[in-house]
Design an enzyme around this catalytic site. Structure first.
Site, PDB file in Angstrom:
ATOM      1  N   LYS A 219      32.154  25.901  12.164  1.00 16.62           N
ATOM      2  CA  LYS A 219      31.389  25.960  10.911  1.00 16.62           C
ATOM      3  C   LYS A 219      30.139  26.836  11.009  1.00 16.62           C
ATOM      4  O   LYS A 219      29.668  27.363  10.023  1.00 16.62           O
ATOM      5  CB  LYS A 219      31.024  24.541  10.451  1.00 16.62           C
TER       6      LYS A 219
ATOM      7  N   ARG B 250      24.771  10.683  21.474  1.00 12.53           N
ATOM      8  CA  ARG B 250      24.930  10.562  22.926  1.00 12.53           C
ATOM      9  C   ARG B 250      24.149  11.667  23.646  1.00 12.53           C
ATOM     10  O   ARG B 250      23.399  11.414  24.578  1.00 12.53           O
ATOM     11  CB  ARG B 250      26.419  10.632  23.273  1.00 12.53           C
TER      12      ARG B 250
ATOM     13  N   VAL C  19      29.437  18.021  11.018  1.00  9.94           N
ATOM     14  CA  VAL C  19      29.277  17.643   9.615  1.00  9.94           C
ATOM     15  C   VAL C  19      27.887  17.045   9.333  1.00  9.94           C
ATOM     16  O   VAL C  19      27.478  16.888   8.182  1.00  9.94           O
ATOM     17  CB  VAL C  19      30.416  16.672   9.208  1.00  9.94           C
TER      18      VAL C  19
HETATM   19  P1  ATR Z   1      31.070  19.032  17.633  1.00  9.25           P
HETATM   20  O1  ATR Z   1      30.109  18.219  18.475  1.00  9.25           O
HETATM   21  O2  ATR Z   1      31.808  20.085  18.404  1.00  9.25           O
HETATM   22  O3  ATR Z   1      30.479  19.516  16.360  1.00  9.25           O
HETATM   23  P2  ATR Z   1      32.230  16.902  16.198  1.00  9.25           P
HETATM   24  O4  ATR Z   1      33.599  16.326  16.218  1.00  9.25           O
HETATM   25  O5  ATR Z   1      31.676  17.395  14.940  1.00  9.25           O
HETATM   26  O6  ATR Z   1      32.233  18.035  17.282  1.00  9.25           O
HETATM   27  O7  ATR Z   1      31.188  15.863  16.800  1.00  9.25           O
HETATM   28  C1  ATR Z   1      31.536  14.916  17.701  1.00  9.25           C
HETATM   29  C2  ATR Z   1      30.439  13.850  17.718  1.00  9.25           C
HETATM   30  O8  ATR Z   1      30.960  12.665  18.306  1.00  9.25           O
HETATM   31  C3  ATR Z   1      29.234  14.257  18.539  1.00  9.25           C
HETATM   32  O9  ATR Z   1      28.089  13.689  17.972  1.00  9.25           O
HETATM   33  C4  ATR Z   1      29.560  13.631  19.890  1.00  9.25           C
HETATM   34  O10 ATR Z   1      28.452  13.361  20.707  1.00  9.25           O
HETATM   35  P3  ATR Z   1      27.912  14.478  21.751  1.00  9.25           P
HETATM   36  O11 ATR Z   1      27.078  15.417  20.939  1.00  9.25           O
HETATM   37  O12 ATR Z   1      27.148  13.722  22.746  1.00  9.25           O
HETATM   38  O13 ATR Z   1      29.145  15.147  22.309  1.00  9.25           O
HETATM   39  C5  ATR Z   1      30.180  12.331  19.446  1.00  9.25           C
HETATM   40  N1  ATR Z   1      31.040  11.728  20.480  1.00  9.25           N
HETATM   41  C6  ATR Z   1      32.272  12.140  20.848  1.00  9.25           C
HETATM   42  N2  ATR Z   1      32.771  11.345  21.814  1.00  9.25           N
HETATM   43  C7  ATR Z   1      31.807  10.416  22.085  1.00  9.25           C
HETATM   44  C8  ATR Z   1      31.710   9.304  22.995  1.00  9.25           C
HETATM   45  N3  ATR Z   1      32.703   8.998  23.840  1.00  9.25           N
HETATM   46  N4  ATR Z   1      30.566   8.566  22.988  1.00  9.25           N
HETATM   47  C9  ATR Z   1      29.563   8.878  22.138  1.00  9.25           C
HETATM   48  N5  ATR Z   1      29.595   9.913  21.261  1.00  9.25           N
HETATM   49  C10 ATR Z   1      30.696  10.665  21.230  1.00  9.25           C
END
Ligand code: ATR
Length: 266
Positions: free
Chosen positions: A67, A152, A131
């Site tokens: 995005k 996280r 998002v």
């Molecule tokens: P992107 O981070 O590439 O934009 P997204 O699907 O829009 O992808 O975002 C995933 C979100 O889920 C993020 O906030 C991610 O946290 P991190 O920034 O620390 O990666 C969160 N997320 C994914 N898996 C997680 C987990 N096992 N525990 C806590 N947060 C998680």
């Protein structure tokens, strides 16, 4: 006349229900066009967007993680896309490649449909991914009193402050008082639970999950069990698609029971 071509680009993109919804509306409106999903690598984005300029492709939706990646290849951004640095819809308009953000309108309309007055309320957002800038932009427009982000990776939440200076950041794993809580993480897509103890939050809150498949994540189940209002991301998804359809085809597609059911039978 040549059949117009539209796509949703992302990686992964397998799960996207956009083709289903757009193709349904194209057929309903007798528009000669196709809409497919296509998984791209970052190195392929530039060429893909050039094909929109050459009108070999007529437009695309953009999903995670591109995005923001698409922005340098565009000529113009809508105000919303500019302020969130997030583009989910691209079209070629009056000689310009234009990036729009219809996630904002999608989220706003989804919340307005609910029996929940959000003005002056305190909102806690879990996650800081693709998002989240759109959700924050929409919440600010809806005049919430406070937005708190917990992620996280704390640095990603801190980075959001560069665009939205009124944010507060909360440690991942901590909980604070809120009127509305939004799960904007991917936790729940595969039945994961979020490790927070909601037992003391009360029962007059709104639990909102951006995830719509499964219909009820453990997060929403927990909110419901405690007597809170819950909502998943399905109407946001439908409304963002509605806005994209309108931008491309200058037609407002109908949203009814059948539209919603179209997305169910997977
Ligand atoms: P992107 O981070 O590439 O934009 P997204 O699907 O829009 O992808 O975002 C995933 C979100 O889920 C993020 O906030 C991610 O946290 P991190 O920034 O620390 O990666 C969160 N997320 C994914 N898996 C997680 C987990 N096992 N525990 C806590 N947060 C998680």
């Amino acid at each position: 006349m040549k059949i117009k071509k539209y796509f949703v680009i992302g990686n992964p993109v397998q799960h996207s229900l956009s083709p289903k919804l757009h193709n349904y509306w194209l057929k309903k409106n007798s528009i000669e066009a196709s809409y497919d999903k296509i998984k791209l690598e970052e190195s392929q984005i530039k060429n893909f967007i050039e094909e929109i300029r050459q009108e070999k492709i007529n437009g695309c939706n953009v999903t995670v993680p591109f995005k923001k990646t698409v922005i340098p290849f565009l000529d113009k951004l809508s105000l919303e896309a500019e302020q969130t640095q997030s583009v989910n819809t691209i079209l070629f308009e009056n000689g310009n490649l234009v990036g729009h953000n219809t996630d904002i309108a999608g989220f706003t309309r989804a919340i307005k449909d609910l029996n929940f007055n959000i003005m002056g309320k305190k909102v806690l957002i879990l996650g800081a991914g693709g998002v989240v800038p759109s959700i924050i932009f929409a919440l600010n427009k809806m005049q919430v009193s406070e937005i708190i982000v917990s992620n996280r990776t704390r640095e990603k939440a801190e980075n959001l402050k560069l665009n939205f200076n009124n944010l507060k950041i909360l440690d991942w794993g901590a909980l604070t008082e809120f009127d509305m809580i939004i799960n904007a993480t991917s936790l729940g897509l595969n039945k994961e639970t979020i490790n927070l103890n909601f037992s003391k939050v009360g029962n007059n809150k709104l639990f909102y999950d951006v995830i719509y498949n499964p219909t009820e994540t453990n997060f929403l189940k927990e909110g419901k069990k405690l007597g809170n209002q819950i909502e998943n991301g399905k109407s946001m998804f439908i409304y963002q698609a509605f806005e994209a359809f309108k931008l491309w085809h200058k037609i407002e597609p109908e949203i009814n029971k059948e539209t919603i059911e179209t997305l169910d039978n997977d």
